[in-house]
Scaffold this motif. Structure first.
Motif, PDB file in Angstrom:
ATOM      1  N   GLY A 126      -0.903 -30.702 -33.988  1.00 33.26           N
ATOM      2  CA  GLY A 126      -1.055 -31.865 -34.861  1.00 33.26           C
ATOM      3  C   GLY A 126       0.244 -32.645 -34.950  1.00 33.26           C
ATOM      4  O   GLY A 126       1.183 -32.246 -35.639  1.00 33.26           O
ATOM      5  N   ILE A 127       0.308 -33.754 -34.219  1.00 32.17           N
ATOM      6  CA  ILE A 127       1.507 -34.600 -34.254  1.00 32.17           C
ATOM      7  C   ILE A 127       1.251 -35.735 -35.247  1.00 32.17           C
ATOM      8  O   ILE A 127       0.235 -36.415 -35.171  1.00 32.17           O
ATOM      9  N   PRO A 193      -9.270 -31.601 -25.698  1.00 32.34           N
ATOM     10  CA  PRO A 193     -10.040 -32.272 -26.744  1.00 32.34           C
ATOM     11  C   PRO A 193      -9.116 -32.955 -27.754  1.00 32.34           C
ATOM     12  O   PRO A 193      -8.030 -32.455 -28.053  1.00 32.34           O
ATOM     13  N   LEU A 194      -9.561 -34.086 -28.250  1.00 30.34           N
ATOM     14  CA  LEU A 194      -8.742 -34.848 -29.198  1.00 30.34           C
ATOM     15  C   LEU A 194      -9.395 -34.861 -30.578  1.00 30.34           C
ATOM     16  O   LEU A 194     -10.583 -35.153 -30.713  1.00 30.34           O
ATOM     17  N   HIS A 195      -8.568 -34.556 -31.562  1.00 24.88           N
ATOM     18  CA  HIS A 195      -8.979 -34.640 -32.975  1.00 24.88           C
ATOM     19  C   HIS A 195      -8.489 -36.005 -33.462  1.00 24.88           C
ATOM     20  O   HIS A 195      -7.299 -36.299 -33.394  1.00 24.88           O
ATOM     21  N   LEU A 196      -9.428 -36.830 -33.919  1.00 29.64           N
ATOM     22  CA  LEU A 196      -9.058 -38.196 -34.329  1.00 29.64           C
ATOM     23  C   LEU A 196      -8.903 -38.326 -35.832  1.00 29.64           C
ATOM     24  O   LEU A 196      -9.647 -37.715 -36.600  1.00 29.64           O
ATOM     25  N   GLY A 197      -7.990 -39.190 -36.235  1.00 33.31           N
ATOM     26  CA  GLY A 197      -7.867 -39.512 -37.658  1.00 33.31           C
ATOM     27  C   GLY A 197      -6.743 -40.497 -37.893  1.00 33.31           C
ATOM     28  O   GLY A 197      -5.820 -40.600 -37.084  1.00 33.31           O
ATOM     29  N   ILE A 223     -13.117 -42.053 -26.545  1.00 29.16           N
ATOM     30  CA  ILE A 223     -12.016 -41.120 -26.843  1.00 29.16           C
ATOM     31  C   ILE A 223     -12.339 -40.377 -28.144  1.00 29.16           C
ATOM     32  O   ILE A 223     -12.705 -41.009 -29.145  1.00 29.16           O
ATOM     33  N   GLY A 224     -12.174 -39.050 -28.125  1.00 31.55           N
ATOM     34  CA  GLY A 224     -12.315 -38.288 -29.359  1.00 31.55           C
ATOM     35  C   GLY A 224     -13.408 -37.252 -29.282  1.00 31.55           C
ATOM     36  O   GLY A 224     -14.441 -37.461 -28.637  1.00 31.55           O
ATOM     37  N   ASP A 225     -13.159 -36.105 -29.943  1.00 29.73           N
ATOM     38  CA  ASP A 225     -14.108 -34.991 -29.898  1.00 29.73           C
ATOM     39  C   ASP A 225     -14.443 -34.450 -31.282  1.00 29.73           C
ATOM     40  O   ASP A 225     -15.487 -33.861 -31.482  1.00 29.73           O
TER      41      ASP A 225
END
Ligand code: SF4
Length: 347
Positions: A126-127, A193-197, A223-225
């Motif tokens: 988590g960046i 996989p990308l966690h979006l927010g 984009i996004g999972d």
């Protein structure tokens, strides 16, 4: 849904061809087991697929073990600074560990990865724009898109060098444009996989808008999972907004899409009241349907013919109801909700 790799968070697949998932984070004190379990129960009922729990102290990871026993959805332990909390969380049964490897000593990252591998636990890198490594910040002088992406790639490499690939990544900023640009840049470089927010998006009102723009733009790009809407509000609102974003883009199965008009002086039935009541009722109904609610005949007939259930104001206080595109009945305004509920059940 869009990236090539897939990770498992407990029994939940994220990435690959898995459906997009919605997550939130508890905000009770983790040591308060009863309150945290209650939050997880409420979030699950609201449609949450996986949930994150902060583990800042040894007491919190002891509590986590008990919390996990009572959760019906996978739990991600949120770990910062002290890698021992990560090891304890894995021992407690956490299905995923969220870390920012930049704020944990290398030896600690090694230990967490070793334990995660052994127990089949996944990791989220988590960046956040607020926690980019000092050296990278010095190079770019601000947490710019390039700085955030460089930090993400550096931390992906740290795990890859440990022969660990069971992770997903997030690159969040409170600035919508920076967030969107960072994910776009990162998505072109990795297939995890990308966690979006959008982080620290704000209140229910402004945070919903920022999140819908940011997360929505990325989802439209493919984009996004998995998504998390961050709001200064009840955690169930985060879940509701997250699910609504997916619904609005037809990215969620078994959900009811409600179309309603803004109303005007032609309105013959109480569209606003009926739409709000139906939205609440439909939130927990797992059916793939479209319901249209319009105030008058102007657009009412056309929408009704192309909806699974169509309602429009026909005479003052009287609605005409269509079912599967065909005229079904007329109903007085106070009866419309019950008639529609029966049709939803029948559908
Ligand atoms: Fe007005 Fe009828 Fe249009 Fe609704 S559908 S906004 S009531 S004209």
């Amino acid at each position: 849904m869009f990236s090539k790799r897939e990770v498992l968070v407990g029994s939940l697949k994220v990435g690959g061809t898995a459906p997009l998932s919605v997550q939130t984070m508890t905000n009770s004190r983790t040591e308060d087991v009863k309150s945290t379990i209650e939050q997880i129960r409420r979030a699950t009922a609201a449609g949450c697929d996986l949930i994150r729990v902060s583990c800042p102290s040894p007491e919190s990871t002891v509590a986590l073990k008990e919390i996990i026993k009572h959760s019906n959805i996978p739990i991600i332990a949120d770990i910062h600074f002290n890698y021992k909390r990560g090891l304890e969380a894995i021992d407690a049964g956490a299905q995923c560990i969220r870390i920012n490897p930049g704020n944990i000593p290398a030896i600690g990252v090694n230990e967490i990865v070793r334990a995660a591998k052994y127990h089949g636990v996944s990791v989220r890198i988590g960046i956040n724009s607020g926690s980019v490594e000092k050296a990278i910040l010095a190079k770019y002088s601000e947490p710019s898109v390039d700085a955030i992406v460089e930090s993400a790639l550096l931390n992906c490499k740290k795990l890859e060098d440990l022969d660990f690939f069971n992770f997903k990544v997030s690159v969040k900023s409170s600035d919508v444009r920076v967030t969107v640009a960072s994910y776009r840049k990162l998505a072109a470089k990795i297939d995890y996989p990308l966690h979006l927010g959008i982080t620290e998006a704000g209140t229910l009102f402004s945070g919903t808008i920022k999140s819908a723009i940011g997360i929505g733009s990325l989802l439209l790009d493919g984009i996004g999972d998995t998504i998390r809407v961050s709001l200064s509000s009840d955690i169930c609102e985060e879940v509701r907004v997250g699910r609504q974003i997916l619904k609005s883009l037809s990215l969620i199965g078994n959900s009811i899409n409600i179309v309603s008009c803004p109303t005007c002086s032609r309105t013959l039935v109480n569209v606003i009241d009926l739409s709000e009541k139906l939205e609440i009722y439909c939130a927990s109904v797992k059916k793939h349907m479209k319901i249209s609610i319009l105030g008058c005949v102007v657009n009412g007939v056309g929408e009704a013919q192309h909806s699974d259930i169509g309602i429009y104001g026909f005479r003052r206080g009287i609605a005409k109801i269509y079912f599967k595109g065909i005229e079904h009945c007329e109903a007085k305004a106070p009866e419309v909700f019950d008639v529609v509920k029966t049709l939803i059940d029948e559908f």
